[in-house]
Design a protein around this motif. Structure first.
Motif, PDB file in Angstrom:
ATOM      1  N   SER A  51      -8.153  -1.580 -11.491  1.00  0.00           N
ATOM      2  CA  SER A  51      -7.628  -0.980 -10.400  1.00  0.00           C
ATOM      3  C   SER A  51      -6.591  -1.520  -9.590  1.00  0.00           C
ATOM      4  N   THR A  52      -5.301  -1.079  -9.691  1.00  0.00           N
ATOM      5  CA  THR A  52      -4.208  -1.610  -8.878  1.00  0.00           C
ATOM      6  C   THR A  52      -4.490  -1.546  -7.459  1.00  0.00           C
ATOM      7  N   ASP A  55      -4.061   1.998  -6.509  1.00  0.00           N
ATOM      8  CA  ASP A  55      -4.919   3.116  -7.034  1.00  0.00           C
ATOM      9  C   ASP A  55      -4.806   3.535  -8.481  1.00  0.00           C
ATOM     10  N   SER A  56      -3.880   2.697  -9.286  1.00  0.00           N
ATOM     11  CA  SER A  56      -3.763   3.127 -10.496  1.00  0.00           C
ATOM     12  C   SER A  56      -4.749   2.699 -11.391  1.00  0.00           C
ATOM     13  N   THR A  57      -5.613   3.264 -12.114  1.00  0.00           N
ATOM     14  CA  THR A  57      -6.660   2.771 -13.219  1.00  0.00           C
ATOM     15  C   THR A  57      -6.406   2.605 -14.326  1.00  0.00           C
ATOM     16  N   ASN A  58      -7.003   1.790 -15.110  1.00  0.00           N
ATOM     17  CA  ASN A  58      -6.826   1.734 -16.467  1.00  0.00           C
ATOM     18  C   ASN A  58      -8.154   1.457 -17.137  1.00  0.00           C
TER      19      ASN A  58
END
Length: 122
Positions: A51-52, A55-58
């Motif tokens: 989680s960056t 709030d970008s998730t992978n």
């Protein structure tokens, strides 16, 4: 100067759920990406989810749709909600964070927690 402390691991039956937590503490200036990795016996450590700060998730393919990563930036904490657990999810789960510290703000360091055991019985 910075510590990551995981909690929430344990023994659960297949199909069950667990929630892992990881708290970062110390002379933290900012935290970029936080994530979870795991290492099963005899295998290499692998990515679970990240989680960056935006709030970008992978997610790794094996956990997509079952695991959810979230973070509370005010508490310097990242969580991993694990549902529909399978025996193949058994591993030591490690928290990871990219952190810049108070007196070296322009440098990002990579920190690891000590790991928490997750065991899923069939």
């Amino acid at each position: 100067q910075v510590q990551l402390v995981e909690s929430g691991g344990g023994l659960v039956q297949a199909g069950g759920s667990l929630r892992l937590s990881c708290v970062a503490s110390g002379r933290i200036f900012s935290i970029n990406t936080m994530g979870w990795y795991r290492q099963a016996p005899g295998k290499q450590r692998e990515l679970v989810a990240t989680s960056t700060s935006a709030d970008s998730t992978n997610y790794a393919d094996p956990v997509k749709g079952r695991f959810t990563i979230s973070r509370d930036n005010a508490k310097n904490t990242v969580y991993l909600q694990m549902n529909s657990l399978k025996p193949e999810d058994t591993a030591v789960y490690y928290c990871n964070a990219e952190i810049s510290i108070a007196h070296m703000k322009s440098t990002i360091f990579n920190y690891w927690g000590q790991g928490t055991q997750v065991t899923v019985s069939s």
